[in-house]
Design a protein around this motif. Structure first.
Motif, PDB file in Angstrom:
ATOM      1  N   LEU A  46       0.821  -1.212   0.000  1.00  0.00           N
ATOM      2  CA  LEU A  46       0.000   0.000   0.000  1.00  0.00           C
ATOM      3  C   LEU A  46       0.858   1.267   0.000  1.00  0.00           C
ATOM      4  O   LEU A  46       0.523   2.248  -0.669  1.00  0.00           O
ATOM      5  N   ASN A  47       1.975   1.240   0.739  1.00  0.00           N
ATOM      6  CA  ASN A  47       2.861   2.402   0.758  1.00  0.00           C
ATOM      7  C   ASN A  47       3.454   2.664  -0.625  1.00  0.00           C
ATOM      8  O   ASN A  47       3.607   3.812  -1.037  1.00  0.00           O
ATOM      9  N   PHE A  48       3.783   1.610  -1.344  1.00  0.00           N
ATOM     10  CA  PHE A  48       4.305   1.769  -2.692  1.00  0.00           C
ATOM     11  C   PHE A  48       3.267   2.412  -3.612  1.00  0.00           C
ATOM     12  O   PHE A  48       3.565   3.352  -4.339  1.00  0.00           O
ATOM     13  N   LEU A  49       2.053   1.922  -3.573  1.00  0.00           N
ATOM     14  CA  LEU A  49       0.989   2.491  -4.404  1.00  0.00           C
ATOM     15  C   LEU A  49       0.721   3.947  -4.040  1.00  0.00           C
ATOM     16  O   LEU A  49       0.530   4.792  -4.925  1.00  0.00           O
ATOM     17  N   PHE A  60       1.363   8.350  -6.174  1.00  0.00           N
ATOM     18  CA  PHE A  60       0.450   9.481  -6.305  1.00  0.00           C
ATOM     19  C   PHE A  60       0.830  10.677  -5.435  1.00  0.00           C
ATOM     20  O   PHE A  60       0.187  11.711  -5.509  1.00  0.00           O
ATOM     21  N   ASP A  61       1.844  10.528  -4.603  1.00  0.00           N
ATOM     22  CA  ASP A  61       2.312  11.656  -3.793  1.00  0.00           C
ATOM     23  C   ASP A  61       3.014  12.661  -4.693  1.00  0.00           C
ATOM     24  O   ASP A  61       3.866  12.305  -5.504  1.00  0.00           O
ATOM     25  N   ILE A  62       2.638  13.902  -4.548  1.00  0.00           N
ATOM     26  CA  ILE A  62       3.248  14.954  -5.351  1.00  0.00           C
ATOM     27  C   ILE A  62       4.117  15.808  -4.437  1.00  0.00           C
ATOM     28  O   ILE A  62       3.626  16.466  -3.535  1.00  0.00           O
TER      29      ILE A  62
END
Length: 66
Positions: free
Chosen positions: A2-5, A9-11
């Motif tokens: 989940l952290n990878f996914l 999407f983190d900008i």
């Protein structure tokens, strides 16, 4: 997993070192070349362009030359 996914999407605001050479993208193409980063603040990046003088740019529109 989940952290990878989530990381996809983190900008984050790109950070540039003083003196770095950058190009600017506008609407999918490079419209300014060979700028030098003078300073960076939370508001933007001050870039000295050889043909356009100095100006503040949005960090996400810049890419560093390698």
């Amino acid at each position: 997993m989940l952290n990878f996914l989530k990381s996809l999407f983190d900008i984050e605001t790109p950070r540039f070192t003083t003196g770095a050479r950058v190009n600017r993208f506008n609407k999918g193409s490079i419209d300014r070349l060979d700028g030098r980063v003078v300073a960076q603040t939370d508001e933007g990046v001050l870039v000295d362009w050889p043909r356009f003088g100095s100006g503040w740019e949005q960090p996400h529109k810049l890419c560093q030359q390698v």
